[in-house]
Write an enzyme that holds these catalytic residues in place. Sequence first.
Site, PDB file in Angstrom:
ATOM      1  N   ARG A  41       0.785  -1.241  -0.022  1.00 50.54           N
ATOM      2  CA  ARG A  41      -0.065   0.172  -0.091  1.00 50.54           C
ATOM      3  C   ARG A  41       0.756   1.366  -0.014  1.00 50.54           C
ATOM      4  NH1 ARG A  41      -2.742  -3.445   3.404  1.00 50.54           N
ATOM      5  NH2 ARG A  41      -4.467  -4.321   2.079  1.00 50.54           N
TER       6      ARG A  41
ATOM      7  N   LYS B 172       3.798  11.485 -11.787  1.00 46.81           N
ATOM      8  CA  LYS B 172       2.941  10.916 -12.417  1.00 46.81           C
ATOM      9  C   LYS B 172       3.548   9.529 -12.713  1.00 46.81           C
ATOM     10  CE  LYS B 172       0.475  14.033 -15.492  1.00 46.81           C
ATOM     11  NZ  LYS B 172      -0.001  14.132 -16.833  1.00 46.81           N
TER      12      LYS B 172
ATOM     13  N   GLU C 154      11.272  18.263 -25.185  1.00 50.38           N
ATOM     14  CA  GLU C 154      10.503  18.612 -23.812  1.00 50.38           C
ATOM     15  C   GLU C 154      11.175  19.845 -23.106  1.00 50.38           C
ATOM     16  OE1 GLU C 154       7.714  17.154 -23.149  1.00 50.38           O
ATOM     17  OE2 GLU C 154       7.969  15.021 -23.811  1.00 50.38           O
TER      18      GLU C 154
ATOM     19  N   LYS D 200       9.029  23.293 -14.470  1.00 52.18           N
ATOM     20  CA  LYS D 200       7.986  22.281 -14.298  1.00 52.18           C
ATOM     21  C   LYS D 200       7.279  22.078 -12.692  1.00 52.18           C
ATOM     22  CE  LYS D 200       6.201  17.724 -15.283  1.00 52.18           C
ATOM     23  NZ  LYS D 200       6.229  16.211 -16.001  1.00 52.18           N
TER      24      LYS D 200
ATOM     25  N   GLU E  15      -3.327  17.960 -12.362  1.00 52.43           N
ATOM     26  CA  GLU E  15      -3.715  18.372 -13.618  1.00 52.43           C
ATOM     27  C   GLU E  15      -4.932  18.950 -13.794  1.00 52.43           C
ATOM     28  OE1 GLU E  15      -1.649  16.286 -16.553  1.00 52.43           O
ATOM     29  OE2 GLU E  15      -3.134  17.038 -18.297  1.00 52.43           O
TER      30      GLU E  15
ATOM     31  N   ARG F  10      -1.556  22.789 -15.073  1.00 53.01           N
ATOM     32  CA  ARG F  10      -0.495  21.797 -15.576  1.00 53.01           C
ATOM     33  C   ARG F  10      -0.862  21.182 -16.825  1.00 53.01           C
ATOM     34  NH1 ARG F  10       1.772  16.438 -11.863  1.00 53.01           N
ATOM     35  NH2 ARG F  10       2.986  15.638 -13.448  1.00 53.01           N
TER      36      ARG F  10
ATOM     37  N   ASN G 123       0.971  20.144 -21.770  1.00 49.49           N
ATOM     38  CA  ASN G 123       0.826  18.956 -22.935  1.00 49.49           C
ATOM     39  C   ASN G 123       0.982  19.835 -24.125  1.00 49.49           C
ATOM     40  OD1 ASN G 123      -0.099  16.922 -21.396  1.00 49.49           O
ATOM     41  ND2 ASN G 123      -2.018  17.908 -20.945  1.00 49.49           N
TER      42      ASN G 123
ATOM     43  N   HIS H 289       1.636  18.008 -27.474  1.00 47.48           N
ATOM     44  CA  HIS H 289       1.253  16.932 -27.109  1.00 47.48           C
ATOM     45  C   HIS H 289       0.081  16.293 -27.812  1.00 47.48           C
ATOM     46  CE1 HIS H 289       4.453  16.934 -24.710  1.00 47.48           C
ATOM     47  NE2 HIS H 289       4.544  15.613 -24.197  1.00 47.48           N
TER      48      HIS H 289
ATOM     49  N   HIS I  14       0.617  13.223 -29.708  1.00 44.12           N
ATOM     50  CA  HIS I  14       0.152  11.754 -29.454  1.00 44.12           C
ATOM     51  C   HIS I  14      -0.655  11.283 -30.669  1.00 44.12           C
ATOM     52  CE1 HIS I  14      -0.018  12.649 -24.975  1.00 44.12           C
ATOM     53  NE2 HIS I  14       1.063  11.954 -25.297  1.00 44.12           N
TER      54      HIS I  14
ATOM     55  N   HIS J 255       8.643   9.711 -29.005  1.00 48.19           N
ATOM     56  CA  HIS J 255       7.671  10.299 -28.552  1.00 48.19           C
ATOM     57  C   HIS J 255       8.260  11.935 -28.592  1.00 48.19           C
ATOM     58  CE1 HIS J 255       5.001  12.239 -25.464  1.00 48.19           C
ATOM     59  NE2 HIS J 255       6.304  12.628 -24.826  1.00 48.19           N
TER      60      HIS J 255
HETATM   61  N1  LIG Z   1       5.470  10.170 -15.632  1.00 45.58           N
HETATM   62  C1  LIG Z   1       5.538  11.457 -16.454  1.00 45.58           C
HETATM   63  O1  LIG Z   1       5.154  12.265 -15.983  1.00 45.58           O
HETATM   64  C2  LIG Z   1       6.017  11.015 -17.780  1.00 45.58           C
HETATM   65  C3  LIG Z   1       6.244  12.178 -18.673  1.00 45.58           C
HETATM   66  C4  LIG Z   1       7.025  12.094 -19.994  1.00 45.58           C
HETATM   67  C5  LIG Z   1       7.198  10.744 -20.483  1.00 45.58           C
HETATM   68  N2  LIG Z   1       6.997   9.669 -19.654  1.00 45.58           N
HETATM   69  C6  LIG Z   1       7.110   8.360 -20.083  1.00 45.58           C
HETATM   70  O2  LIG Z   1       8.486   8.150 -20.055  1.00 45.58           O
HETATM   71  C7  LIG Z   1       8.489   7.153 -21.233  1.00 45.58           C
HETATM   72  C8  LIG Z   1       9.486   7.887 -22.246  1.00 45.58           C
HETATM   73  O3  LIG Z   1      10.958   7.885 -21.380  1.00 45.58           O
HETATM   74  P1  LIG Z   1      12.291   7.718 -22.016  1.00 45.58           P
HETATM   75  O4  LIG Z   1      12.399   8.283 -23.441  1.00 45.58           O
HETATM   76  O5  LIG Z   1      13.201   8.147 -21.263  1.00 45.58           O
HETATM   77  O6  LIG Z   1      12.254   6.266 -22.486  1.00 45.58           O
HETATM   78  P2  LIG Z   1      13.042   5.034 -21.910  1.00 45.58           P
HETATM   79  O7  LIG Z   1      13.098   4.846 -20.325  1.00 45.58           O
HETATM   80  O8  LIG Z   1      12.691   3.604 -22.824  1.00 45.58           O
HETATM   81  O9  LIG Z   1      14.773   5.380 -22.405  1.00 45.58           O
HETATM   82  C9  LIG Z   1      14.892   5.378 -23.657  1.00 45.58           C
HETATM   83  C10 LIG Z   1      15.911   4.427 -24.029  1.00 45.58           C
HETATM   84  O10 LIG Z   1      17.463   4.863 -23.612  1.00 45.58           O
HETATM   85  C11 LIG Z   1      17.860   4.001 -22.528  1.00 45.58           C
HETATM   86  N3  LIG Z   1      18.628   4.684 -21.557  1.00 45.58           N
HETATM   87  C12 LIG Z   1      18.117   5.349 -20.650  1.00 45.58           C
HETATM   88  N4  LIG Z   1      19.035   6.021 -19.960  1.00 45.58           N
HETATM   89  C13 LIG Z   1      20.269   5.686 -20.727  1.00 45.58           C
HETATM   90  C14 LIG Z   1      21.633   6.100 -20.496  1.00 45.58           C
HETATM   91  N5  LIG Z   1      22.151   6.893 -19.394  1.00 45.58           N
HETATM   92  N6  LIG Z   1      22.528   5.570 -21.168  1.00 45.58           N
HETATM   93  C15 LIG Z   1      22.354   4.556 -22.052  1.00 45.58           C
HETATM   94  N7  LIG Z   1      20.875   4.321 -22.486  1.00 45.58           N
HETATM   95  C16 LIG Z   1      20.203   4.608 -21.604  1.00 45.58           C
HETATM   96  C17 LIG Z   1      16.703   3.289 -22.227  1.00 45.58           C
HETATM   97  O11 LIG Z   1      17.368   1.862 -21.795  1.00 45.58           O
HETATM   98  C18 LIG Z   1      15.917   3.002 -23.477  1.00 45.58           C
HETATM   99  O12 LIG Z   1      16.415   2.046 -24.220  1.00 45.58           O
HETATM  100  C19 LIG Z   1       7.460   6.808 -21.757  1.00 45.58           C
HETATM  101  O13 LIG Z   1       6.800   5.765 -21.193  1.00 45.58           O
HETATM  102  C20 LIG Z   1       6.519   8.064 -21.298  1.00 45.58           C
HETATM  103  O14 LIG Z   1       5.116   7.613 -21.445  1.00 45.58           O
HETATM  104  C21 LIG Z   1       6.294   9.900 -18.425  1.00 45.58           C
HETATM  105 ZN   LIG Z   2       6.134  14.227 -23.403  1.00 46.99          ZN
END
Ligand SMILES: NC(=O)c1ccc[n+]([C@@H]2O[C@H](COP(=O)([O-])OP(=O)(O)OC[C@H]3O[C@@H](n4cnc5c(N)ncnc54)[C@H](O)[C@@H]3O)[C@@H](O)[C@H]2O)c1
Ligand SMILES: [Zn+2]
Length: 369
Positions: free
Chosen positions: A128, A150, A192, A233, A243, A247, A251, A254, A258, A271
């Site tokens: 929990r 999030k 971003e 942010k 949001e 907030r 987007n 986005h 999206h 993305h």
């Molecule tokens: N929670 C939120 O507010 C929020 C906001 C934006 C995005 N997201 C989520 O984040 C995700 C995208 O994040 P991302 O682009 O970091 O994707 P990811 O976590 O898949 O990382 C991208 C790639 O880079 C690699 N990687 C990460 N750090 C590395 C490093 N230092 N050296 C070598 N390789 C490395 C990972 O293994 C992966 O292959 C999506 O699922 C999205 O929905 C969440």
């Molecule tokens: Zn984004």
Amino acid sequence: MRADMETVKVSLGARSYDISVAQDIFTSGASVGLLSPFAKGVKVLIVSDSNVFPLYGELLARTLLVAGGSGVSESVFPAGETSKHLATIGDICRDAARAGLDRGSLIVGLGGGVVGDMAAFAASIYMRGIRCVQIPTSLLAMIDSGVGGKTGVDLPEGKNLVGTFYQPKAVLMDTLFLASLPPREMSNGFAELIKHAVLFDRALFDELEAAGDTLFRDHARLASLVARSCALKAAVVSRDEQERGERMLLNLGHTFGHAIEKVQDYRGLEHGEAVAVGTAAAARLSVRLGLLDADSAEKIAVLLRQYRLPVTVSGCEPAALLAAMSSDKKAVSGVPRIVLPLAIGRAEVRTDVPREAIEAVWEEVCERS
Ligand SMILES: NC(=O)c1ccc[n+]([C@@H]2O[C@H](COP(=O)([O-])OP(=O)(O)OC[C@H]3O[C@@H](n4cnc5c(N)ncnc54)[C@H](O)[C@@H]3O)[C@@H](O)[C@H]2O)c1
Ligand SMILES: [Zn+2]
């Protein structure tokens, strides 16, 4: 601790926490002091992926032991968005149970946004809710997913459909980790960062312009811009955690982005790239509606290209993109909610944009193959 560490406070009453940013948090040893308040005397589970854990997992495990952790274990899943589903959350929780984590224990997320979303989600439901610390290692995770609490996973029916709001106890951002990040992933993060500049901070926009392509390599300078972006942010999140209003500005790009990702079935643009096209499209739409001058829209497109990001998309049908946009999860009764820049550094959310105007922008943005 070195003097050039920057600390950004996320103010959420009793759930407030610090984001620490520097290019040498781990090499300087500052990480020990930052982690020990949470790791001391408790069991720690590192959640990471198959790319990041082999690079930095050992270093983090050693640091957690020096910080007083009473035992460190790991839960590592295959890298990539395809791991971001409920079964992986089950695996993480089972790894936590096998390692003997109890309600006083700690989960540390080490990786990109996928790791961050899942580590925090697992922490929010295991027994929990147990404490969580985030160590984002991708630029996108530092700029975006590492700030704001999030969490979530994807369902076959759509992305991020299941999740929670769950704030970490601390976030450590070491830009030296970015040295191993592929350039395309760096660009995704810059999309971003540019978004935050267009939304809130003209001076940051100008600095990004002046930096040429140096930020792909200059981790010290990047650390200070990451901290500035986090502060932008964090301020929004502090005022509107769930949001319900402000907030939504985050987007920008986005709603268009999206739609592209969906129409390409998540196998086309990444993305950040889709958000870049979306940000350029939102600027074009603003110009069309008389809300933004054409020069500013051009400057936004030029900056996105400077960070090796696309501003148009090929192989998509405008009609399909428009349809995808209307079924966006943030649309209100089928009317897309669109964030429109009013100037570089200022934007607003609109739900009354005429369909014809959006359609015309898609026509401009889609390259016919
Ligand atoms: N929670 C939120 O507010 C929020 C906001 C934006 C995005 N997201 C989520 O984040 C995700 C995208 O994040 P991302 O682009 O970091 O994707 P990811 O976590 O898949 O990382 C991208 C790639 O880079 C690699 N990687 C990460 N750090 C590395 C490093 N230092 N050296 C070598 N390789 C490395 C990972 O293994 C992966 O292959 C999506 O699922 C999205 O929905 C969440
Ligand atoms: Zn984004």
